[in-house]
Design an enzyme around this catalytic site. Structure first.
Site, short mmCIF file in Angstrom:
data_model
loop_
_atom_site.label_atom_id
_atom_site.label_comp_id
_atom_site.label_asym_id
_atom_site.label_seq_id
_atom_site.Cartn_x
_atom_site.Cartn_y
_atom_site.Cartn_z
N HIS A 20 0.90 -1.38 -0.42
CA HIS A 20 0.45 0.07 -0.62
C HIS A 20 0.70 1.10 0.38
CE1 HIS A 20 -3.81 -2.59 0.68
NE2 HIS A 20 -2.70 -3.49 1.64
N PHE A 21 0.89 1.85 -0.95
CA PHE A 21 1.98 2.95 -1.48
C PHE A 21 1.20 4.73 -1.06
CE2 PHE A 21 5.54 2.16 -4.15
CZ PHE A 21 6.02 1.49 -3.25
N ARG A 22 0.14 4.09 0.10
CA ARG A 22 -0.71 5.63 0.03
C ARG A 22 -1.09 6.45 -0.87
NH1 ARG A 22 -3.71 1.87 3.29
NH2 ARG A 22 -2.50 1.68 5.05
N LYS A 99 -8.37 -6.68 -7.58
CA LYS A 99 -8.85 -6.65 -5.76
C LYS A 99 -9.86 -6.72 -5.61
CE LYS A 99 -6.40 -7.72 -1.87
NZ LYS A 99 -5.53 -6.19 -1.09
N HIS A 130 -8.20 -10.70 -1.06
CA HIS A 130 -8.44 -9.95 0.38
C HIS A 130 -9.60 -11.39 1.01
CE1 HIS A 130 -7.68 -8.48 4.60
NE2 HIS A 130 -8.51 -9.27 5.14
N ASP A 235 2.13 -6.66 2.25
CA ASP A 235 1.20 -6.42 2.68
C ASP A 235 1.82 -5.33 3.53
OD1 ASP A 235 -0.85 -5.51 2.73
OD2 ASP A 235 -1.83 -7.12 4.54
N HIS A 239 0.43 3.15 8.29
CA HIS A 239 -0.43 3.63 9.36
C HIS A 239 0.56 4.72 10.17
CE1 HIS A 239 -4.02 1.90 8.36
NE2 HIS A 239 -3.36 0.55 8.66
N PRO A 251 -5.66 -1.22 11.37
CA PRO A 251 -4.38 -2.65 11.28
C PRO A 251 -4.03 -2.09 9.94
CG PRO A 251 -7.21 -2.69 9.68
CD PRO A 251 -6.95 -1.52 11.17
N GLY A 252 -2.69 -2.78 10.55
CA GLY A 252 -1.66 -2.55 9.02
C GLY A 252 -0.50 -2.79 9.64
C1 NCD Z 1 -4.95 -3.24 4.42
C2 NCD Z 1 -4.72 -1.46 4.98
O1 NCD Z 1 -4.82 -0.90 5.63
O2 NCD Z 1 -5.19 -0.53 3.21
N1 NCD Z 1 -4.02 -2.96 6.38
C3 NCD Z 1 -4.49 -4.64 6.95
O3 NCD Z 1 -4.17 -4.67 7.72
N2 NCD Z 1 -3.92 -5.66 6.04
C4 NCD Z 1 -5.72 -2.93 4.33
C5 NCD Z 1 -6.45 -4.54 4.90
O4 NCD Z 1 -6.43 -5.44 3.45
O5 NCD Z 1 -8.11 -5.40 5.37
ZN ZN Z 2 -2.86 -4.70 2.50
ZN ZN Z 3 -6.04 -6.99 2.94
#
Ligand code: NCD
Ligand code: ZN
Ligand code: ZN
Length: 353
Positions: A20-22, A99, A130, A235, A239, A251-252
């Site tokens: 996730h490069f945000r 996705k 996912h 993944d 954050h 989450p992340g």
């Molecule tokens: C992911 C995110 O922050 O983009 N977070 C994660 O815990 N894997 C989103 C997701 O995959 O649900």
């Molecule tokens: Zn992810």
């Molecule tokens: Zn995911």
């Protein structure tokens, strides 16, 4: 061996199909450039970026715009498209991969997912899941059954539609077994190495799918050792630290900088062979994304073979916290070359050529 005596190892470029490069509205979590710096610091030359940006990438127009921005980064950029409300967007965007999130299933229903899979079977896109059935989420909890139920549902849909399916960040050994013959799977560093007992950093350990029990984690690792896993992917999901330390952490986990050293630590421990490292985190993901990771084309990474403790403050991206803090890893990335340009050496991201 020669490699150990000179303490360096040259490997093909690593390829991470799930990051996730945000950027955009979520740049405070990590910028696009920060994500690319994290990748290069981790020996990663190519990435598959996820569409759950703000706004979510559900149209051909947004897909094109993001690809344009990604193509300016120093890593090779690919993008998984989000589920469009109107499937005609797929015909316009022609993404190689789409996705699907549990949130998409909750919002659009399985019927829409089935239609998407049928459309992708026709267009030749692979569908990345996912896979957690949101109907089994219970007041914030996401039990293992949600993953198992989703996998069974998607298996039936894959058979019916003929769509090519990839299950990403699978967290349970049963999922690896259930996927055999109809889907490919990847596993993350955290589901292989962290569990509900050894990860004790509160919000920093929170991720989707959840970390599992030690026994489930060890059995997942055994599947990797047995050669049953197709790919390894981070993944990498940044954050802000304040968010992760808050009462309601999102989450992340951020891990691009250390994913290769963590995988090499499994080689060091004799769990997997060096060929497995290259297959799991370079050859197979490169084939999946259709990118070059070949040293003879100037895609490689150099690691110094030494043990070190993971330190978030040494990360190169915007996100510098990690549940792997203090964890022993093996092999420091000292250089990463993308198409012959060396971007990283001895602790500094820089362009040398
Ligand atoms: C992911 C995110 O922050 O983009 N977070 C994660 O815990 N894997 C989103 C997701 O995959 O649900
Ligand atoms: Zn992810
Ligand atoms: Zn995911």
């Amino acid at each position: 061996t020669l490699q150990f005596s000179n303490r360096h190892l040259v490997l093909p470029g690593m390829v991470d199909i799930h990051v996730h490069f945000r950027g955009w509205e979520l740049s405070y979590k990590e910028t696009l450039e920060g994500g690319a710096a994290a990748a290069l610091a981790g020996g990663v030359v190519a990435v598959g970026d996820m569409p759950n940006t703000r706004p979510h990438i559900r149209t051909a127009e947004l897909y094109r715009r993001r690809m344009e921005e990604g193509s300016r980064l120093p890593v090779v950029y690919r993008l998984h498209m989000g589920v469009p409300r109107d499937l005609a967007e797929l015909d316009a965007a022609r993404p190689p991969t789409v996705k699907v999130y549990p949130e998409d299933v909750a919002e659009f229903g399985w019927g829409h997912v089935e239609a998407l899979m049928r459309r992708c079977a026709g267009l030749g896109c692979a569908v990345v899941f996912h896979c957690e059935d949101p109907s089994l989420f219970r007041d914030g909890e996401r039990p293992p059954e949600a993953e198992l139920a989703c996998v069974e549902k998607v298996r039936r849909l894959a058979v019916d539609t003929g769509a090519r399916v990839h299950l990403t960040h699978v967290s349970l050994p049963q999922t690896v077994d259930a996927a055999r013959g109809w889907a490919t799977v990847d596993v993350t560093p955290h589901h292989l190495l962290l569990d509900r007992e050894n990860c004790r950093l509160g919000g920093l350990c929170l991720v989707n799918p959840r970390l599992r029990e030690p026994r489930q984690r060890r059995e997942l690792l055994a599947r990797l050792a047995a050669g049953l896993v197709d790919m390894y992917a981070t993944d990498h999901a940044p954050h802000a630290l304040e968010e992760k330390l808050s009462a309601a952490p999102p989450p992340g986990i951020c891990s691009l900088e250390v994913a290769l050293p963590l995988l090499l630590s499994l080689w060091r421990r004799g769990v997997i062979a060096l060929e497995d490292v290259v297959r799991l985190y370079s050859y197979r993901p490169a084939r999946f994304l259709g990118v070059n990771a070949d040293p003879t084309a100037g895609y490689f990474t150099v690691v110094r073979l030494e043990e070190f403790a993971v330190r978030g403050e040494e990360f190169a991206g915007t996100c510098r916290h990690t549940p792997f803090e203090g964890f022993k890893a093996f092999g420091r990335v000292v250089a990463t070359a993308v198409g012959g340009r060396v971007y990283f050496r001895d602790g500094e991201v820089e362009e040398l050529c």
